[in-house]
Scaffold this active site. Structure first.
Site, PDB file in Angstrom:
ATOM      1  CB  THR A 140       7.308  -4.351  -9.234  1.00 45.70           C
ATOM      2  OG1 THR A 140       7.643  -5.627  -8.679  1.00 45.70           O
ATOM      3  CG2 THR A 140       8.141  -4.108 -10.483  1.00 45.70           C
ATOM      4  CG  HIS A 163      12.687  -8.751  -3.287  1.00 46.13           C
ATOM      5  ND1 HIS A 163      12.511  -8.939  -4.643  1.00 46.13           N
ATOM      6  CD2 HIS A 163      11.517  -9.121  -2.701  1.00 46.13           C
ATOM      7  CE1 HIS A 163      11.293  -9.397  -4.863  1.00 46.13           C
ATOM      8  NE2 HIS A 163      10.672  -9.520  -3.702  1.00 46.13           N
ATOM      9  CG  HIS A 183      10.774 -12.285  -7.745  1.00 48.87           C
ATOM     10  ND1 HIS A 183      10.463 -13.554  -7.306  1.00 48.87           N
ATOM     11  CD2 HIS A 183       9.827 -11.462  -7.229  1.00 48.87           C
ATOM     12  CE1 HIS A 183       9.387 -13.494  -6.550  1.00 48.87           C
ATOM     13  NE2 HIS A 183       8.981 -12.257  -6.482  1.00 48.87           N
ATOM     14  CB  CYS A 238      -0.584  -9.438 -10.598  1.00 48.33           C
ATOM     15  SG  CYS A 238       1.080 -10.127 -10.527  1.00 48.33           S
ATOM     16  CB  SER A 262       8.037  -7.969  -1.328  1.00 45.20           C
ATOM     17  OG  SER A 262       8.140  -6.575  -1.175  1.00 45.20           O
ATOM     18  CG  ASN A 263       2.585  -9.183  -3.384  1.00 45.73           C
ATOM     19  OD1 ASN A 263       1.439  -9.422  -3.045  1.00 45.73           O
ATOM     20  ND2 ASN A 263       3.380 -10.107  -3.901  1.00 45.73           N
ATOM     21  CD  GLU A 322      10.997  -6.167  -8.623  1.00 50.70           C
ATOM     22  OE1 GLU A 322      10.861  -4.947  -8.867  1.00 50.70           O
ATOM     23  OE2 GLU A 322      10.076  -6.876  -8.184  1.00 50.70           O
ATOM     24  CB  CYS A 343       7.238  -9.533 -13.702  1.00 54.87           C
ATOM     25  SG  CYS A 343       6.103  -8.143 -13.828  1.00 54.87           S
ATOM     26  CB  SER A 362       2.635 -14.389  -5.498  1.00 56.90           C
ATOM     27  OG  SER A 362       2.921 -13.998  -4.177  1.00 56.90           O
TER      28      SER A 362
END
Length: 293
Positions: A165, A126, A77, A15, A222-223, A128, A99, A264
């Site tokens: 996110t 996490h 993060h 991204c 995570s994503n 973030e 981000c 990522s």
């Protein structure tokens, strides 16, 4: 012999926030040479981390590991404000690769008052989530990771909702519906970024036309894990692999394989998997050219 086909997701891969973080570190590395530090990971991908280690970047897990005056990058993060203050005092040069959307969540959390109660939908541990919670000015903070946990929250007088996110868009929507029914004055900020949302929708569409989905990404991303979970929830077998070397006979037995990658994950890892599939006899089944993000 049955024809073997692979299909690529219409949206996949790195991204904008990840590209920006990589650029930030590359620029500092080019200007400072070896000895640049990154606090924790820049992004959650082992191949990215290893490539920077080979260039002399040092990844620190604690502030004490960073020598005073060193050039430093804060990862994508983000971190809590007290941690950022300590890092800036420690570093000679400090570049923030957080981000932009995470920064927005920091601002929202920081605008809350002691009368507010912050609800964060995310994964415990996490970075973030820790960063958002650290910026919070709310009197209380609750971390939930499922709609069921949303239903189990105590009565709250001034609830504010923020999501990590990279969590599952559908789960967030279900949790929000429960919270809206419980708290008429709920203030919401679904932090799921557009990039995560689009990749999640794309993997749903991919899962509908294949026997198996391959998600390329690191196991601690995570994503990437969300993409595998979404494909499995759609009734499709799904595997999370780091690179082409993890393509097993169990995966290659399927005749229609879908391929996507996390936000990522570098393009070369995606290309490597495609090349390995083609070497095994798979042909591209996409009706449109393979997209490039």
């Amino acid at each position: 012999m049955k024809m073997k086909s692979y299909f690529t997701a219409q949206i996949y891969g790195m991204c904008g926030g990840v590209h920006s973080a990589l650029k930030t570190l590359e620029e500092l590395l080019n200007s400072s040479g070896q000895g640049v530090f990154v606090f924790h990971e820049l992004v959650h991908n082992r191949a990215v981390t290893d490539s920077f280690k080979r260039k002399g970047v040092i990844f620190a897990e604690s502030i004490d590991e960073i020598p005073s005056g060193s050039p430093l990058v804060i990862g994508a993060h983000g971190v809590a404000p007290d941690v950022e203050d300590k890092l800036r005092q420690r570093a000679g040069i400090c570049r923030d690769a957080t981000c932009p959307l995470v920064k927005k969540l920091h601002h929202i959390a920081g605008s809350l008052t002691a009368e507010d109660q912050l609800i964060i939908f995310g994964k415990a541990g996490h970075p973030e989530v820790a960063g958002v919670a650290g910026h919070s000015g709310a009197g209380e903070c609750f971390l939930i990771s499922s709609p069921e946990e949303a239903a189990a929250l105590p009565e709250l007088s001034r609830p504010v909702f923020i999501s990590q996110t990279t969590v599952d868009h559908e789960e967030v929507e279900m949790a929000l519906e429960i919270l809206k029914q419980r708290f008429s004055n709920l203030r919401e900020c679904s932090g799921i970024c557009d990039a995560s949302r689009k990749r999640q929708q794309a993997v749903l569409e991919l899962a509908a036309k294949v026997d198996c989905v391959i998600v390329i990404g690191s196991g601690h991303s995570s994503n990437a894990k969300r993409l595998r979970e979404i494909a499995r929830r759609a009734g499709c077998e799904a595997y999370l692999i780091e690179n082409a070397g993890e393509l097993t006979p169990q995966i290659l037995q399927y005749s229609r394989i879908g391929v996507t990658s996390g936000a990522s994950t570098p393009q070369f890892l995606f290309d490597g998997v495609i090349s390995a599939l083609e070497a095994d006899g798979f042909v591209c089944g996409n009706t449109e050219p393979i997209p490039h993000n």
